[in-house]
Design an enzyme around this catalytic site. Structure first.
Site, PDB file in Angstrom:
ATOM      1  N   HIS A   1       0.809  -1.214   0.000  1.00 13.86           N
ATOM      2  CA  HIS A   1       0.000   0.000   0.000  1.00 13.86           C
ATOM      3  C   HIS A   1       0.843   1.266   0.000  1.00 13.86           C
ATOM      4  O   HIS A   1       0.420   2.296  -0.516  1.00 13.86           O
ATOM      5  CB  HIS A   1      -1.032  -0.045   1.125  1.00 13.86           C
ATOM      6  CG  HIS A   1      -2.164  -0.954   0.773  1.00 13.86           C
ATOM      7  ND1 HIS A   1      -2.176  -2.273   1.125  1.00 13.86           N
ATOM      8  CD2 HIS A   1      -3.269  -0.748   0.013  1.00 13.86           C
ATOM      9  CE1 HIS A   1      -3.257  -2.844   0.621  1.00 13.86           C
ATOM     10  NE2 HIS A   1      -3.936  -1.948  -0.056  1.00 13.86           N
TER      11      HIS A   1
ATOM     12  N   GLU B   1     -11.169 -10.748  -4.813  1.00 22.24           N
ATOM     13  CA  GLU B   1      -9.731 -10.647  -4.550  1.00 22.24           C
ATOM     14  C   GLU B   1      -9.208 -11.843  -3.759  1.00 22.24           C
ATOM     15  O   GLU B   1      -8.054 -11.873  -3.367  1.00 22.24           O
ATOM     16  CB  GLU B   1      -9.365  -9.322  -3.881  1.00 22.24           C
ATOM     17  CG  GLU B   1     -10.228  -8.899  -2.728  1.00 22.24           C
ATOM     18  CD  GLU B   1      -9.892  -7.505  -2.201  1.00 22.24           C
ATOM     19  OE1 GLU B   1      -8.943  -6.870  -2.693  1.00 22.24           O
ATOM     20  OE2 GLU B   1     -10.595  -7.046  -1.294  1.00 22.24           O
TER      21      GLU B   1
ATOM     22  N   ASP C   1      -4.669  -8.162  -4.477  1.00 19.88           N
ATOM     23  CA  ASP C   1      -4.845  -9.239  -3.504  1.00 19.88           C
ATOM     24  C   ASP C   1      -5.088 -10.566  -4.189  1.00 19.88           C
ATOM     25  O   ASP C   1      -4.665 -11.608  -3.686  1.00 19.88           O
ATOM     26  CB  ASP C   1      -6.004  -8.908  -2.556  1.00 19.88           C
ATOM     27  CG  ASP C   1      -5.543  -7.989  -1.444  1.00 19.88           C
ATOM     28  OD1 ASP C   1      -4.475  -8.253  -0.866  1.00 19.88           O
ATOM     29  OD2 ASP C   1      -6.220  -6.978  -1.184  1.00 19.88           O
TER      30      ASP C   1
ATOM     31  N   CYS D   1      -9.960  -3.095 -10.422  1.00 21.24           N
ATOM     32  CA  CYS D   1      -9.488  -1.884  -9.732  1.00 21.24           C
ATOM     33  C   CYS D   1      -8.128  -2.098  -9.090  1.00 21.24           C
ATOM     34  O   CYS D   1      -7.633  -1.236  -8.379  1.00 21.24           O
ATOM     35  CB  CYS D   1     -10.510  -1.411  -8.702  1.00 21.24           C
ATOM     36  SG  CYS D   1     -10.794  -2.606  -7.385  1.00 21.24           S
TER      37      CYS D   1
END
Ligand code: PEP
Ligand code: MG
Length: 570
Positions: free
Chosen positions: A200, A447, A471, A518
């Site tokens: 992240h 995910e 993920d 996404c």
């Protein structure tokens, strides 16, 4: 002597500047330049902090109980000595006077210099005094905070006070939430020792659109404060102390990439349609409500992923209530001026802890694997009233414009049921309290491989799905996305990953439900043709990537794309 350090390229472009080394724990210290007229005030703040800490330590020493071990008093002597040492306060003054750093930044810069000198000491006793130095600096920083900061001057850049050099930040690690505060910062690039391509921290660096390299292992040990550094965010290389020739070459490349960006920016408002007339939806991924105008500016036709968890981080345990969340969602909805906004419910856990913690600290504090633990919807379902609060805030924002609700990390049907029940309850509560709210389409993130494998059940329960490839790759291949040690195995082209994406897209189309991607794959031009060929027509990415992907789409002819998706591997 010049040398190179290799890491993972995570955010494109070239940054050239002087290194500012920041300890992970001090990344949240305010970093800003002061104006020349404020130098004396800032030096005085530092002096005041030193005097306050000196009297605190003296009082502590005076009040030590008679039976306190002698070592305690000796320790306080060491702290007082360090506090008055010219190497600390005198040299800190230098960063303020010469570099125009604010006092907190100057102090942490000097701490980094001294900490290294301690690390290199032969004598173990002396080496261990580094911890004392850190404690003294901690006290000084606390005292500066207690004084209150004079209004920072984010508008002041290095050049504003006479030709100073640009700066790049080098740290062992930066927590994702801390990364966000560099949005308006003075740094033109970042390098960290740890992290993976889709950690992240890397994602936030990309959203800031600032050249960055992560997973560069020893970089924060081998680079010194003030070294000249080139960050090549395309190749994942950090060049330290480069020769004038190399500097010239990279300056040229920097100009070229700026020109290329300007050229691509002209595509901002061109519709994304392939050569054979297929219309593609390009949406934005955002982290904060203030990102909405940038998304519109970049040409996004909506928000495909609002990562609401950033509203929940670094709040010392005090989570945002319904009203605060409603305000944030209202800002995004209004900021998007009638375009659809997909709000994802909170996804904390794994490398996005609620508290300020870097990946390294996480690794040490949690022996268990946090990526497989109480994360995302699992956390929300374990905190039912907090979850309903978020759902109510989102439903209320939906009265102001088109809102979609997206649920992260669902893996099984009992979670689907519990989520939809919570939503029904939140609606009921709003009805009972007479507050207005709007209808939302409800979607699931795909995910976890289990979700992709039972996609039909997801499609029965939800209005749309969004594939979180970051993920999906991590969980399919059992590769921690934040761990640079296994980054070479994090393979988006793995046939198992492509197969799960293919199934999800084709099942969604067969069911007549909308599907988008996404994860970072959507914003990576290397995957555009493959995703188009798999039938994808909705991509959500950092606003800065939209023009690049649009260019790929404008050049593509879906009738001519190869039959095999895996054939796209470069
Ligand atoms: C993903 O996993 O692909 C995703 C978009 O969610 P996040 O990166 O926030 O985990
Ligand atoms: Mg995810």
């Amino acid at each position: 002597m010049s040398f190179q350090v290799f890491g993972l390229p995570v955010s494109r472009g070239v940054a050239i500047g002087r290194a500012v080394l920041v300890a992970s724990s001090r990344v949240d210290v305010a970093h800003y330049f002061i104006d020349a007229s404020r130098v004396a005030t800032e030096v005085q703040r530092l002096r005041d902090a030193r005097d306050t800490v000196a009297s605190e330590l003296t009082v502590m020493q005076r009040d030590l109980p008679g039976d306190a071990p002698h070592e305690l008093s000796a320790l306080l002597d060491v702290h007082l000595m360090l506090l008055h040492d010219e190497a600390l306060t005198g040299a800190t003054r230098h960063w303020i006077e010469e570099r125009h750093y604010n006092a907190e930044w100057a102090l942490s810069a000097q701490l980094e210099v001294l900490a290294r000198q301690f690390d290199e000491m032969e004598d173990e006793y002396l080496r261990e005094r580094k911890a004392d130095l850190e404690q003294v600096v901690e006290r000084l920083l606390r005292s500066l905070t207690a004084q209150g900061q004079p209004t920072p001057a984010p508008a002041v850049g290095p050049r504003d006070f006479g030709g100073e050099d640009p700066l790049v930040l080098i740290a062992n690690d930066i927590a994702p939430a801390d990364m966000l505060q560099f949005k308006k910062s003075v740094f033109t690039g970042f390098v960290t020792d740890v992290g993976g391509r889709t950690s992240h921290t890397a994602i936030v660096a990309r959203s800031l659109d600032i050249p960055a390299v992560v997973g560069a292992r020893e970089v924060s040990r081998v680079v010194r404060q003030d070294d000249w550094v080139i960050i090549d965010g395309d190749a994942g290389v950090v060049l330290v102390d480069p020769s004038p020739l190399l500097l010239e070459e990279y300056r040229f490349r920097q100009r070229q990439s700026e020109l290329e960006r300007e050229r691509l920016d002209r595509l901002r408002h061109t519709p994304a349609v392939t050569l054979d007339g297929e219309v593609v939806e390009l949406l934005a991924n955002i982290e904060l409500p203030g990102d909405a105008p940038g998304a519109i500016e970049a040409g996004a036709v909506g928000v495909g992923l609002f990562r609401s968890e950033f509203l929940f981080m670094n709040r010392d345990g005090e989570l945002p209530g319904e009203e605060e969340q409603f305000e944030a969602y209202r800002r995004v909805v209004e900021g998007m001026r009638g375009l659809p906004v997909t709000i994802r419910t909170v996804d904390v856990g794994a490398d996005k802890p609620l508290e300020r913690m870097s990946v390294n600290e996480l690794r040490h504090e949690h022996a268990l694997n946090p990526a497989l633990g109480l994360r995302a919807i699992r956390w929300s379902l374990s905190e039912p009233s907090m979850f309903r609060q978020q759902l109510r805030a989102i439903l209320r924002a939906a009265a102001l414009g088109p809102v979609k609700l997206l649920i992260p990390m669902l893996g099984n049907t009992s979670e689907i049921r519990a989520t939809l029940e919570a939503l029904a309850r939140a609606r009921q509560q709003l009805r009972e309290s007479g507050r207005s709210f709007g209808e939302v389409e409800v979607g699931a993130m795909i995910e976890v491989p289990a979700a992709a494998l039972i996609i039909d059940r997801f499609l029965e329960a939800f209005d749309f799905v969004s594939i979180g490839t970051n993920d999906l790759i991590q969980y399919t291949l059992a590769i921690d996305r934040a761990d640079e040690a296994v980054a070479h195995l994090y393979d988006p082209w793995h046939p198992a990953v492509l197969e799960l994406i293919r199934r999800t897209i084709s099942a969604s189309q067969a069911a007549g439900k909308a599907v988008s991607v996404c994860g970072e794959m959507a914003g990576d031009p290397a995957f555009t043709a493959t995703l188009l060929q798999l039938g994808l027509r909705s991509f959500s990415m950092h606003p800065a990537q939209i023009s690049v992907i649009k260019q790929q789409i404008l050049r593509a002819d879906t009738r001519r794309l190869g039959a095999s998706a895996a054939g796209g591997r470069p």
